[in-house]
Design an enzyme around this catalytic site. Structure first.
Site, PDB file in Angstrom:
ATOM      1  N   HIS A 176       0.879  -1.173   0.000  1.00  0.00           N
ATOM      2  CA  HIS A 176       0.000   0.000   0.000  1.00  0.00           C
ATOM      3  C   HIS A 176       0.915   1.221   0.000  1.00  0.00           C
ATOM      4  O   HIS A 176       2.027   1.152   0.539  1.00  0.00           O
ATOM      5  CB  HIS A 176      -0.843   0.114   1.265  1.00  0.00           C
ATOM      6  N   ASP A 198       2.558   1.906   3.332  1.00  0.00           N
ATOM      7  CA  ASP A 198       3.521   0.914   3.850  1.00  0.00           C
ATOM      8  C   ASP A 198       4.955   1.342   3.565  1.00  0.00           C
ATOM      9  O   ASP A 198       5.860   1.062   4.352  1.00  0.00           O
ATOM     10  CB  ASP A 198       3.343  -0.454   3.181  1.00  0.00           C
TER      11      ASP A 198
HETATM   12  C1  XLS Z   1      -7.392  -6.666   4.551  1.00  0.00           C
HETATM   13  C2  XLS Z   1      -6.950  -6.870   3.179  1.00  0.00           C
HETATM   14  C3  XLS Z   1      -5.815  -5.978   2.709  1.00  0.00           C
HETATM   15  C4  XLS Z   1      -5.726  -6.011   1.221  1.00  0.00           C
HETATM   16  C5  XLS Z   1      -4.997  -4.871   0.604  1.00  0.00           C
HETATM   17  O1  XLS Z   1      -8.100  -7.475   5.122  1.00  0.00           O
HETATM   18  O2  XLS Z   1      -6.634  -8.216   3.009  1.00  0.00           O
HETATM   19  O3  XLS Z   1      -4.627  -6.344   3.316  1.00  0.00           O
HETATM   20  O4  XLS Z   1      -5.157  -7.182   0.767  1.00  0.00           O
HETATM   21  O5  XLS Z   1      -5.519  -3.647   0.962  1.00  0.00           O
END
Ligand code: XLS
Ligand code: NI
Ligand code: NI
Length: 440
Positions: free
Chosen positions: A98, A101
């Site tokens: 993201h 991150d």
């Molecule tokens: C949360 C999601 C997130 C997505 C990406 O539950 O899995 O991590 O994969 O935003």
């Protein structure tokens, strides 16, 4: 500086007792016409492995990381070094992130974007040197308090604009780093109560948002696959992209079906009351299976616990669907998973990935054998045999009416149905899983 005090992880086979080795994942071994590495396309999730601190709703973070003492941009830079060393040592080719991150958010959007530029320059250099690739990136439009009422489905137009600006920047990054996909997970696109929610407006806005995202991707020449990641609940009690079938209906309604495929997460499937295999099958049957967030939930816990996959029954059934889909490319298997809070050492990051990679490698080996043998396929063919001729064939060809079916039914004296022998199927899959190594 070295972050992981281990040698490159190699395949030592199922009898090895060395925790820092692969037991089933042998990257260059061919399974059918592709190597294991080509089939599995593993990816590291930046957020769980390099950003998260292993805190849970009842306790603070326990993770011990070499970059903990650094602040802001220095920490972000150290994490870039660390993830590339990690990918080198584990042999993982892909990563996902993201926006938040990889770089700290500044006090303004412009400052955040500037931080992102610095870090993505660094990532780009590392990618060029190492050949590692970006499976997908995404915008985190759920953590910050501005997204309290959602992002594209927020009740506030300014938030819609802010969310759009973040996705725009993330698409620029996707283009810059040659992302093979781009993910939309509707973290807060849902509601708590319908009594204060205009669901129709929110869903219309979500569709508008996606259309603008696609228009912008086209404008900058970003050709990666767009993916929607369904989830039924958490954080809101009702998330709009509930499961594959619901999100598919949404895409069809708004004429977005050709733009998207699905990123299916195992733990989200089980939260939706489905099996992982069900979600994969529904997507595959509709030509919408794009990528996978490889993890597993805990049967005794309700939350999206994001465990590393270790259940070989589940990975076998998942690989069965993936092989039947002809693979996932340009998608892959992204470990959207984290160590348990009790596994807090830095090397636990390596050990957890080994478990997940081995579980999927074993699943691949078993599923390939299952498909080769056609044991289950033959059962399915026989089960639906009555549709291949006579009255069944007419039904399949839409060449019969209710009236004619009634005439036919009135002449039936006895209908002979067959036992499924369901338990034989369950026993046979156990045999497949247990026998796979003894056949080598
Ligand atoms: C949360 C999601 C997130 C997505 C990406 O539950 O899995 O991590 O994969 O935003
Ligand atoms: Ni996910
Ligand atoms: Ni998740």
């Amino acid at each position: 500086m070295t972050y992981f005090n281990v040698d490159t992880i190699t395949y030592e086979g199922p009898k090895s007792t060395n925790p820092f080795s692969f037991k089933y994942y042998n990257p260059d071994e061919k399974i059918g016409d592709k190597t294991m590495k080509e089939h599995l396309r593993f990816s590291v999730a930046y957020w769980h492995t390099f950003t998260a601190d292993l805190s849970d709703p009842f306790g603070t973070g326990t993770a011990q990381r070499d970059w903990d003492h650094l602040s802001e941009m220095d920490k972000a830079k150290a994490r870039v070094e660390a993830i590339f060393e990690f990918m080198d040592k584990t042999g993982i080719e892909y990563f996902c992130f993201h926006d938040v991150d990889i770089a700290p958010e500044g006090s303004t959007l412009a400052e955040t974007n500037h931080n992102l530029d610095i870090i993505t320059d660094l990532i780009q250099e590392k990618m060029t040197v190492t050949g590692k690739k970006l499976l997908w990136n995404t915008a985190n439009n759920f953590t910050h308090e501005r997204f309290v009422h959602g992002a594209a489905t927020s009740s506030h137009a300014d938030v819609f604009a802010y969310a759009a600006a973040k996705v725009k920047k993330s698409l620029d990054i996707a283009k810059k780093l040659n992302a093979e996909n781009f993910v939309f997970w509707g973290g807060r696109e849902g509601y708590e109560s319908l009594l204060n929610t205009d669901m129709k407006l929110e869903l219309d806005n979500l569709a508008r948002f996606f259309k603008m995202a696609k228009a912008y991707a086209d404008e900058i020449g970003f050709t990666g696959q767009f993916l929607i990641e369904p989830k039924p609940k958490e954080p809101t009690s009702h998330q709009y992209d509930t499961d594959v079938a619901t999100a598919h209906a949404f895409l069809q309604k708004y004429d977005l079906e050709d733009i998207f495929k699905f990123n299916i997460e195992a733990n989200h499937a089980t939260l939706a009351g489905h099996t992982f295999q069900h979600e994969l099958r529904y997507a595959r049957d509709n030509g919408m299976l794009g990528s996978v967030d490889a993890n597993q939930g805990h049967p005794l816990l309700g939350w999206d616990t994001d465990e590393f996959p270790s259940d070989i029954y589940e990975t076998t059934l998942a690989m069965y669907e993936i092989l039947k889909n002809g693979g996932l490319t340009p998608g892959g298997l992204n470990f959207d998973a984290k160590p348990r809070r009790t596994s807090f050492e830095q090397n636990d990051l390596i050990l957890t990935h080994i478990v997940g990679m081995d579980a999927f490698a074993l699943g691949l080996r078993v599923a390939h054998k299952m498909i080769e043998d056609r044991f289950f396929e033959d059962i399915v063919d026989t089960k639906y045999q009555t549709f291949s001729n006579g009255i069944g064939e007419k039904i399949i060809n839409n060449a019969i009416s209710f009236k004619e079916l009634e005439d036919y039914a009135l002449n039936l004296t006895q209908i002979e149905t067959q036992s499924d022998h369901l338990e034989v199927i369950k026993s046979r899959i156990n045999q497949y899983i247990l026998n796979i190594n003894s056949e080598d």
